[in-house]
Design a protein around this motif. Structure first.
Motif, PDB file in Angstrom:
ATOM      1  N   THR A  91      -3.136   3.747   8.521  1.00 49.48           N
ATOM      2  CA  THR A  91      -4.328   3.525   9.331  1.00 49.48           C
ATOM      3  C   THR A  91      -5.469   4.403   8.816  1.00 49.48           C
ATOM      4  N   LYS A  92      -6.632   4.285   9.427  1.00 52.57           N
ATOM      5  CA  LYS A  92      -7.778   5.104   9.009  1.00 52.57           C
ATOM      6  C   LYS A  92      -7.547   6.580   9.314  1.00 52.57           C
ATOM      7  N   TYR A  93      -6.612   6.872  10.218  1.00 56.26           N
ATOM      8  CA  TYR A  93      -6.298   8.261  10.530  1.00 56.26           C
ATOM      9  C   TYR A  93      -5.234   8.831   9.585  1.00 56.26           C
ATOM     10  N   ARG A  94      -4.607   7.965   8.788  1.00 56.54           N
ATOM     11  CA  ARG A  94      -3.593   8.408   7.822  1.00 56.54           C
ATOM     12  C   ARG A  94      -3.916   7.791   6.462  1.00 56.54           C
ATOM     13  N   ALA A 144       3.048  -4.626   7.547  1.00 55.99           N
ATOM     14  CA  ALA A 144       3.655  -3.326   7.853  1.00 55.99           C
ATOM     15  C   ALA A 144       2.841  -2.195   7.236  1.00 55.99           C
ATOM     16  N   LEU A 145       2.316  -2.410   6.040  1.00 58.44           N
ATOM     17  CA  LEU A 145       1.482  -1.402   5.387  1.00 58.44           C
ATOM     18  C   LEU A 145       0.234  -1.096   6.210  1.00 58.44           C
ATOM     19  N   ALA A 146      -0.374  -2.143   6.779  1.00 61.30           N
ATOM     20  CA  ALA A 146      -1.577  -1.943   7.591  1.00 61.30           C
ATOM     21  C   ALA A 146      -1.289  -1.120   8.846  1.00 61.30           C
ATOM     22  N   VAL A 147      -0.069  -1.233   9.371  1.00 59.51           N
ATOM     23  CA  VAL A 147       0.312  -0.445  10.553  1.00 59.51           C
ATOM     24  C   VAL A 147       0.562   1.010  10.177  1.00 59.51           C
ATOM     25  N   ILE A 148       1.209   1.228   9.027  1.00 54.11           N
ATOM     26  CA  ILE A 148       1.563   2.586   8.608  1.00 54.11           C
ATOM     27  C   ILE A 148       0.339   3.353   8.118  1.00 54.11           C
ATOM     28  N   VAL A 167       2.434   5.690   0.829  1.00 51.60           N
ATOM     29  CA  VAL A 167       3.262   4.840   1.689  1.00 51.60           C
ATOM     30  C   VAL A 167       4.566   4.388   1.051  1.00 51.60           C
ATOM     31  N   GLU A 168       4.815   4.728  -0.193  1.00 54.92           N
ATOM     32  CA  GLU A 168       5.984   4.173  -0.885  1.00 54.92           C
ATOM     33  C   GLU A 168       7.283   4.467  -0.142  1.00 54.92           C
TER      34      GLU A 168
END
Length: 469
Positions: free
Chosen positions: A433-436, A427-431, A441-442
């Protein structure tokens, strides 16, 4: 929206919906929702025994994160939820990770004494018995039991392979990389598979850190063996591998055994699992290894190894004695490695998973032994045991026999795997991204993963309404 709909009509209201909220407005909403979910989780957690599941990993921006899940019993069932996911600002030493965890526990007024279990992978910073994270936690929670993730142990136990079979595996990976790393060849191979009516049209990349990758890659190469042979005739001398019967025999065997290991691995994954359930599956697999070894020795492996049997039957071949011995050795070594990573249980906890079949537990106090006798002599309890989960059963027992049930539930609460942390990092990898890449992310992770619903009415009561001017 309601005012515009009433005053100007639905068309104007729909146009107003196209106006995006500001980034700061969305950020404030995420913060409010995340804090409300955190408050609910902490309120539920206080005063209850809990276990922790921890893992650290690096994202695509090279930022380290410590993710922690918590499990406790709520209403007779397991409640598993994200405790926190925080960015690691300095080093990833055990003391640094512990300080992050201890700060969260302290700031939320939780009690370390209620922690009954820790589950991590086998990294030294996590599992070290003197200066590892589990050792530092045990200084605060002396009764907490550390568990090395069963899925990681299964992956380590199945990693060993003989040089001959490893050569087949490495050749398979080279063939895959030869095609997949060249876009033109990859497109040509895909089109050829379509023209030949193959079941699959592409190969799969191999990744050593992915649990199921090895089995999926080998199975796909074996299933596309004819197409690969034809394609490689004009491109590389790798085509000779698909003319070598020993290579294909070993490839078919690896496809079968890796598929069985993948089935075991997937059965160990999931939510709300406990140590007794997963160790039973490991024990069953160890017993199957003995069965499969016997089947190979007697040449009666038709049902056990379907791909190997189909290959030999289609080519009107018998299993070569030298190759057969290699298969037997591999199965024997698998059994040895599984016994190393999963030593036999001393059966002292059998009274928890099946109290009505176990002998009188000797590791219990006199009061607990008396209560165990009362429970196992109660026909109503036996009916309840057969119709409910293990957690629900012992929660029901706790209403009458507190001491015995409390001890049983403390053994059931600890995590057996770090599966939730793995899904959390997905889920972290989806949230992030290289654009964000700069997002913290907490809060986003808590809203995305938590099973708890925000209390919208409660949140709105603490917000000031916009008055008329």
């Amino acid at each position: 929206m309601d005012m515009v709909s009433i005053m100007l009509g639905e068309v104007a209201a729909k146009q107003l919906m196209n106006i995006p909220l500001s980034d700061t407005h969305i950020s404030r909403r995420i913060l409010d929702l995340a804090e409300d979910i955190n408050d609910q989780l902490i309120d539920k957690l206080k005063g209850k025994d809990f276990s922790l599941q921890l893992e650290e990993a690096t994202d695509n921006n090279n930022d380290g994160h410590l993710i922690c899940y918590v499990r406790f019993i709520d209403g007779g069932v397991f409640h598993e939820d994200l405790l926190f996911c925080r960015t690691i600002k300095n080093q990833t030493r055990a003391v640094d990770l512990f300080q992050m965890l201890d700060f969260f526990i302290t700031e939320n007024n939780l009690m370390w004494e209620m922690c009954c279990g820790i589950c991590t992978d086998g990294a030294r910073s996590m599992s070290g018995c003197y200066n590892g994270l589990q050792a530092l936690i045990k200084r605060k929670a002396p009764f907490a039991v550390w568990t090395h993730c069963i899925i990681h142990r299964e992956a380590l136990a199945s990693k060993s392979i003989s040089p001959s079979l490893d050569e087949v595996l490495q050749s398979t990976i080279k063939i895959v990389n030869f095609i997949k790393t060249r876009p033109l060849k990859s497109r040509c191979f895909e089109q050829m598979c379509v023209d030949m009516g193959a079941e699959h049209t592409s190969l799969l990349y191999y990744c050593n850190s992915r649990w199921l990758s090895r089995g999926n890659v080998v199975a796909r190469v074996f299933e596309l063996g004819k197409e690969l042979h034809i394609f490689l005739l004009d491109h590389h001398e790798y085509y000779k591998q698909f003319e070598d019967t020993d290579f294909l025999t070993k490839l078919s065997y690896l496809s079968d055994i890796f598929s069985k290991l993948n089935i075991l691995n997937k059965s160990l994954q999931g939510n709300e699992t406990h140590i007794f359930e997963l160790l039973d599956k490991i024990t069953a697999f160890q017993r199957k290894l003995v069965l499969w070894t016997t089947k190979i020795e007697d040449n009666t492996f038709n049902d056990c190894f379907p791909m190997l049997h189909t290959f030999l039957k289609e080519n009107d071949m018998n299993l070569n004695e030298i190759v057969k011995n290699e298969f037997i050795d591999h199965l024997s070594n698998l059994k040895i490695h599984f016994e190393h990573y999963f030593p036999k249980n001393n059966q002292q906890q059998n009274w928890i998973k099946d109290p009505f079949s176990a002998d009188l537990p000797t590791n219990l106090s006199s009061i607990e032994q008396e209560q165990w006798i009362d429970v196992t002599s109660d026909s109503t309890m036996k009916t309840k045991f057969g119709s409910s989960s293990l957690t629900q059963f012992w929660t029901h027992v706790k209403l009458q026999y507190t001491e015995l049930a409390t001890k049983a539930l403390k053994n059931l609460t600890p995590f057996a795997t770090s599966y939730l942390c793995e899904t959390g990092f997905s889920a972290l990898a989806v949230i992030k991204t290289k654009y964000r890449s700069k997002v913290n992310v907490e809060k986003e992770m808590r809203i995305a993963i938590s099973k708890l619903e925000p209390r919208f009415e409660h949140i709105m009561k603490h917000k000031q309404a916009h008055p008329s001017h």
